[in-house]
Design an enzyme around this catalytic site. Sequence first.
Site, short mmCIF file in Angstrom:
data_model
loop_
_atom_site.label_atom_id
_atom_site.label_comp_id
_atom_site.label_asym_id
_atom_site.label_seq_id
_atom_site.Cartn_x
_atom_site.Cartn_y
_atom_site.Cartn_z
N TYR A 243 0.84 -1.20 0.00
CA TYR A 243 0.00 0.00 0.00
C TYR A 243 0.88 1.25 0.00
O TYR A 243 1.67 1.48 0.93
CB TYR A 243 -0.96 0.03 1.21
CG TYR A 243 -2.01 -1.07 1.21
CD1 TYR A 243 -2.21 -1.89 0.10
CD2 TYR A 243 -2.81 -1.29 2.32
CE1 TYR A 243 -3.16 -2.90 0.10
CE2 TYR A 243 -3.78 -2.30 2.33
CZ TYR A 243 -3.94 -3.10 1.22
OH TYR A 243 -4.88 -4.10 1.22
N TRP B 280 -12.89 -7.48 2.15
CA TRP B 280 -12.50 -6.15 1.64
C TRP B 280 -13.43 -5.63 0.56
O TRP B 280 -14.17 -6.38 -0.05
CB TRP B 280 -11.05 -6.14 1.16
CG TRP B 280 -10.61 -7.07 0.06
CD1 TRP B 280 -10.11 -8.34 0.20
CD2 TRP B 280 -10.55 -6.78 -1.36
NE1 TRP B 280 -9.75 -8.84 -1.02
CE2 TRP B 280 -10.01 -7.91 -2.01
CE3 TRP B 280 -10.89 -5.68 -2.14
CZ2 TRP B 280 -9.80 -7.99 -3.38
CZ3 TRP B 280 -10.69 -5.74 -3.52
CH2 TRP B 280 -10.15 -6.89 -4.12
#
Length: 346
Positions: free
Chosen positions: A71, A228
């Site tokens: 990320y 998610w």
Amino acid sequence: MRRAAPAHVFYNLKNIIMEYRRLGKSGLQLSVLSFGSWVTFHKQIGDSSADELMGIAYDNGINFFDNAEVYSLGESEKMMGRVLKKKNWDRTSYTVSSKAFFGWRGKANKPNQTGLSRKHLTEACHEALQRLQVDYLDLFFCHRPDKNTPIAEVVWTMNTLIQQGKILYWGTSEWSGVEIMEAHRVADQQHLIGPTMEQPQYNLLERNKMENEYLEIFKNIGLGTTIWSPLASGLLTGKYSDGIPEGSRLAIAGFEWLKDRMLQEEILKKAKKFADFAQKLGISPAAMAIAWCLKNPHVSTVILGASKKEQLEDNLKALEALPRLTNEVMEKIEKIMQTRPKLPEY
Ligand SMILES: NC(=O)c1ccc[n+]([C@@H]2O[C@H](COP(=O)([O-])OP(=O)(O)OC[C@H]3O[C@@H](n4cnc5c(N)ncnc54)[C@H](OP(=O)(O)O)[C@@H]3O)[C@@H](O)[C@H]2O)c1
């Protein structure tokens, strides 16, 4: 009037009652809503917003923060680490994760800086601990399956990291049911710990793994799930029905692949109908889409994403919306979306 709170629920904002579910068969209790940093941390928001959002999350009973080496190429973990350090919350009161597979150097990744080899998993774990400024990760995921690493090497490495006290639970993300079962077979054979949890995408547009492929694993193994993109990157709020709002995820350079996948006429039409239906019931579309995920008892926690305080507060209202998702409402949602996976007739 407020219900009396049993020991495992937590009150904060008016009418928001956090609930906790055990992560599969493990003893670990995660808040049913959790908070993740993909796309948002470093790309869309800076330290002060991250601090505000994590504060709202924690104050409303969220006890799981999700992250990954890839990320923002490591910057997301560094940002979360700075916030955690500043907040100085009791380390026993929250859980934090990382995921390894993609590496954090982007195009500059060399061999051994990606994948699930013992070398990369071990080094990725050490790097995540440094970036997050914590002594151990509560959850550590294999972010994707790695066809080039024997499954026994993965299982052994994760068990070594557990033995070393560097991680507490290990899991997978976007593995097939067969791959998860293979990890459990090897773990059983060698008296090791198999994956406690899987992190799949789950929302009204993406249902097959959670409602079909993993059913036997839920039944026989008791797998936990940290799901998610409950809003399909925001699409289920209906925000993309009249074009792409400025500053929203699908307007960000580098996310054209997601835009191509999401902005299809059929999907947009369904999202609009879904949002209209939610509004007719007086529920925000985001809260209804997240509550819909929570209706599935195999979901341990729904990882929320938010680039703004108002979004996070809206999403927390999923807990209020949950009891309003009666069988009748669920059937109406099915009729609008028509995404229920086809199971064998027998
Ligand atoms: N394991 C994996 O492979 C994997 C993959 C993806 C994500 N994840 C994890 O799951 C977490 C959540 O995924 P996600 O971010 O894709 O979740 P999501 O809920 O599907 O999308 C979140 C985005 O939707 C928009 N949004 C959120 N609430 C809104 C609201 N109430 N009204 C309008 N727009 C709203 C925001 O984007 P804008 O403001 O930019 O429009 C926000 O960043 C990630 O942070 C990450 O931790 C894991």
